[in-house]
Motif scaffolding. Structure first.
Motif, PDB file in Angstrom:
ATOM      1  N   LYS A   1       0.823  -1.212   0.000  1.00  0.00           N
ATOM      2  CA  LYS A   1       0.000   0.000   0.000  1.00  0.00           C
ATOM      3  C   LYS A   1       0.859   1.265   0.000  1.00  0.00           C
ATOM      4  N   ASP A   2       1.935   1.256   0.768  1.00  0.00           N
ATOM      5  CA  ASP A   2       2.789   2.451   0.839  1.00  0.00           C
ATOM      6  C   ASP A   2       3.411   2.763  -0.524  1.00  0.00           C
ATOM      7  N   LEU A   3       3.861   1.751  -1.227  1.00  0.00           N
ATOM      8  CA  LEU A   3       4.465   1.928  -2.548  1.00  0.00           C
ATOM      9  C   LEU A   3       3.437   2.510  -3.523  1.00  0.00           C
ATOM     10  N   LEU A   4       2.241   1.943  -3.553  1.00  0.00           N
ATOM     11  CA  LEU A   4       1.191   2.424  -4.458  1.00  0.00           C
ATOM     12  C   LEU A   4       0.752   3.841  -4.093  1.00  0.00           C
ATOM     13  N   THR A   5       0.634   4.089  -2.796  1.00  0.00           N
ATOM     14  CA  THR A   5       0.227   5.416  -2.340  1.00  0.00           C
ATOM     15  C   THR A   5       1.268   6.462  -2.715  1.00  0.00           C
ATOM     16  N   GLU A   6       2.531   6.138  -2.525  1.00  0.00           N
ATOM     17  CA  GLU A   6       3.617   7.055  -2.887  1.00  0.00           C
ATOM     18  C   GLU A   6       3.610   7.337  -4.391  1.00  0.00           C
ATOM     19  N   PHE A   7       3.364   6.298  -5.194  1.00  0.00           N
ATOM     20  CA  PHE A   7       3.303   6.479  -6.644  1.00  0.00           C
ATOM     21  C   PHE A   7       2.218   7.494  -7.002  1.00  0.00           C
ATOM     22  N   ALA A   8       1.031   7.327  -6.428  1.00  0.00           N
ATOM     23  CA  ALA A   8      -0.074   8.235  -6.745  1.00  0.00           C
ATOM     24  C   ALA A   8       0.155   9.627  -6.161  1.00  0.00           C
ATOM     25  N   THR A   9       0.531   9.708  -4.906  1.00  0.00           N
ATOM     26  CA  THR A   9       0.679  11.029  -4.289  1.00  0.00           C
ATOM     27  C   THR A   9       1.787  11.849  -4.934  1.00  0.00           C
ATOM     28  N   SER A  10       2.710  11.181  -5.600  1.00  0.00           N
ATOM     29  CA  SER A  10       3.794  11.871  -6.308  1.00  0.00           C
ATOM     30  C   SER A  10       3.406  12.277  -7.728  1.00  0.00           C
ATOM     31  N   GLY A  11       2.162  12.050  -8.103  1.00  0.00           N
ATOM     32  CA  GLY A  11       1.695  12.489  -9.410  1.00  0.00           C
ATOM     33  C   GLY A  11       1.294  11.389 -10.366  1.00  0.00           C
ATOM     34  N   GLY A  12       1.449  10.149  -9.982  1.00  0.00           N
ATOM     35  CA  GLY A  12       1.064   9.039 -10.854  1.00  0.00           C
ATOM     36  C   GLY A  12      -0.443   8.812 -10.874  1.00  0.00           C
ATOM     37  N   ARG A  13      -0.871   8.100 -11.878  1.00  0.00           N
ATOM     38  CA  ARG A  13      -2.278   7.741 -11.994  1.00  0.00           C
ATOM     39  C   ARG A  13      -2.400   6.220 -11.919  1.00  0.00           C
ATOM     40  N   ILE A  14      -3.419   5.784 -11.216  1.00  0.00           N
ATOM     41  CA  ILE A  14      -3.659   4.357 -11.058  1.00  0.00           C
ATOM     42  C   ILE A  14      -5.103   4.068 -11.429  1.00  0.00           C
ATOM     43  N   ALA A  15      -5.286   3.079 -12.307  1.00  0.00           N
ATOM     44  CA  ALA A  15      -6.622   2.596 -12.675  1.00  0.00           C
ATOM     45  C   ALA A  15      -6.799   1.228 -12.036  1.00  0.00           C
ATOM     46  N   VAL A  16      -7.773   1.122 -11.168  1.00  0.00           N
ATOM     47  CA  VAL A  16      -8.051  -0.111 -10.443  1.00  0.00           C
ATOM     48  C   VAL A  16      -9.306  -0.741 -11.036  1.00  0.00           C
ATOM     49  N   MET A  17      -9.179  -1.991 -11.454  1.00  0.00           N
ATOM     50  CA  MET A  17     -10.298  -2.712 -12.047  1.00  0.00           C
ATOM     51  C   MET A  17     -10.806  -3.763 -11.065  1.00  0.00           C
ATOM     52  N   GLY A  18     -12.085  -4.095 -11.182  1.00  0.00           N
ATOM     53  CA  GLY A  18     -12.623  -5.238 -10.463  1.00  0.00           C
ATOM     54  C   GLY A  18     -13.261  -4.923  -9.127  1.00  0.00           C
ATOM     55  N   HIS A  19     -13.433  -5.981  -8.372  1.00  0.00           N
ATOM     56  CA  HIS A  19     -14.144  -5.921  -7.101  1.00  0.00           C
ATOM     57  C   HIS A  19     -13.156  -5.675  -5.964  1.00  0.00           C
ATOM     58  N   VAL A  20     -13.035  -4.437  -5.556  1.00  0.00           N
ATOM     59  CA  VAL A  20     -12.101  -4.078  -4.496  1.00  0.00           C
ATOM     60  C   VAL A  20     -12.692  -4.510  -3.153  1.00  0.00           C
ATOM     61  N   LEU A  21     -11.937  -5.355  -2.464  1.00  0.00           N
ATOM     62  CA  LEU A  21     -12.383  -5.871  -1.176  1.00  0.00           C
ATOM     63  C   LEU A  21     -11.395  -5.599  -0.059  1.00  0.00           C
ATOM     64  N   THR A  22     -10.191  -5.106  -0.411  1.00  0.00           N
ATOM     65  CA  THR A  22      -9.195  -4.770   0.608  1.00  0.00           C
ATOM     66  C   THR A  22      -8.800  -3.304   0.458  1.00  0.00           C
ATOM     67  N   ASP A  23      -8.171  -2.795   1.466  1.00  0.00           N
ATOM     68  CA  ASP A  23      -7.795  -1.384   1.521  1.00  0.00           C
ATOM     69  C   ASP A  23      -6.359  -1.202   1.034  1.00  0.00           C
ATOM     70  N   PHE A  24      -6.134  -1.358  -0.296  1.00  0.00           N
ATOM     71  CA  PHE A  24      -4.759  -1.253  -0.793  1.00  0.00           C
ATOM     72  C   PHE A  24      -4.395   0.124  -1.317  1.00  0.00           C
ATOM     73  N   LEU A  25      -5.332   1.046  -1.320  1.00  0.00           N
ATOM     74  CA  LEU A  25      -5.071   2.455  -1.634  1.00  0.00           C
ATOM     75  C   LEU A  25      -6.005   3.314  -0.789  1.00  0.00           C
ATOM     76  N   PRO A  26      -5.527   4.413  -0.250  1.00  0.00           N
ATOM     77  CA  PRO A  26      -6.425   5.294   0.491  1.00  0.00           C
ATOM     78  C   PRO A  26      -7.557   5.775  -0.413  1.00  0.00           C
ATOM     79  N   GLY A  27      -8.765   5.755   0.096  1.00  0.00           N
ATOM     80  CA  GLY A  27      -9.906   6.278  -0.641  1.00  0.00           C
ATOM     81  C   GLY A  27     -10.677   5.269  -1.458  1.00  0.00           C
ATOM     82  N   LEU A  28     -10.133   4.064  -1.631  1.00  0.00           N
ATOM     83  CA  LEU A  28     -10.877   3.069  -2.399  1.00  0.00           C
ATOM     84  C   LEU A  28     -12.147   2.672  -1.642  1.00  0.00           C
TER      85      LEU A  28
END
Length: 188
Positions: free
Chosen positions: A50-77
């Motif tokens: 989660k920290d790696l993904l969060t850092e990627f996004a907060t630093s300006g990256g974009r992430i497209a998440v597909m499917g049925h999100v059932l865990t908290d792997f990014l803030p705000g999902l």
């Protein structure tokens, strides 16, 4: 391509490359603008990173998440919930807030595929961020389905159904989704 890759099944776009999900912590993302996390991805592993993904996004990256999100792997999902449906009207897709990924896409083309409803999605998302744009809704009650929200200097797009990259070869307006998703991901 298996579900342990990030790229969402888009092979013919030169702007994209695949990353084995389990190599993500060892991958240099400094020149990467966007990530597609396929619906079959290991969410437990993603949550551990989660920290790696969060850092990627907060630093300006974009992430497209597909499917049925059932865990908290990014803030705000938000959390995916199965929709109780009894017929096509319960799975009908309507457009919400404007967003370039869905620009020019007819919601009828998302609602029905090969004469069957439910390919695009069969659920909705709850507990989404207050500042999220809800780009599509599902069913009689127009429940939130797809949404985009800021995360630091970046953005997250969440789609609660089958991977948006799977529509590239459809014979109607839904075929725009894949290209428009990639266009959005590589912008900064």
């Amino acid at each position: 391509m298996g579900s342990d890759n990030l790229a969402g099944g888009v092979h013919d776009d030169p702007r994209l490359g695949e990353v084995d999900l389990y190599r993500l912590p060892h991958t240099d993302l400094s020149s990467v603008r966007g990530l597609i996390i396929g619906g079959g991805s290991d969410q437990i592993f993603l949550e551990r990173n989660k920290d790696l993904l969060t850092e990627f996004a907060t630093s300006g990256g974009r992430i497209a998440v597909m499917g049925h999100v059932l865990t908290d792997f990014l803030p705000g999902l938000g959390v995916w919930r199965k929709l109780a449906y009894t017929g096509p009207k319960d799975l009908a897709i309507t457009l919400g807030d404007q967003h370039p990924v869905w620009d020019g896409v007819d919601p009828v083309d998302l609602s029905t595929r090969k004469g069957v409803t439910g390919f695009y999605a069969r659920g909705y998302v709850d507990k989404i961020p207050e500042d999220a744009l809800v780009t599509t809704r599902i069913g009689r009650h127009a429940l939130p389905l797809d949404y985009v929200y800021p995360l630091g200097q970046g953005q997250v797009l969440a789609h609660g159904g089958n991977d948006l990259t799977g529509w590239a070869n459809d014979p109607n307006s839904s075929s725009k989704l894949t290209t428009q998703l990639v266009d959005w991901l590589v912008q900064r």
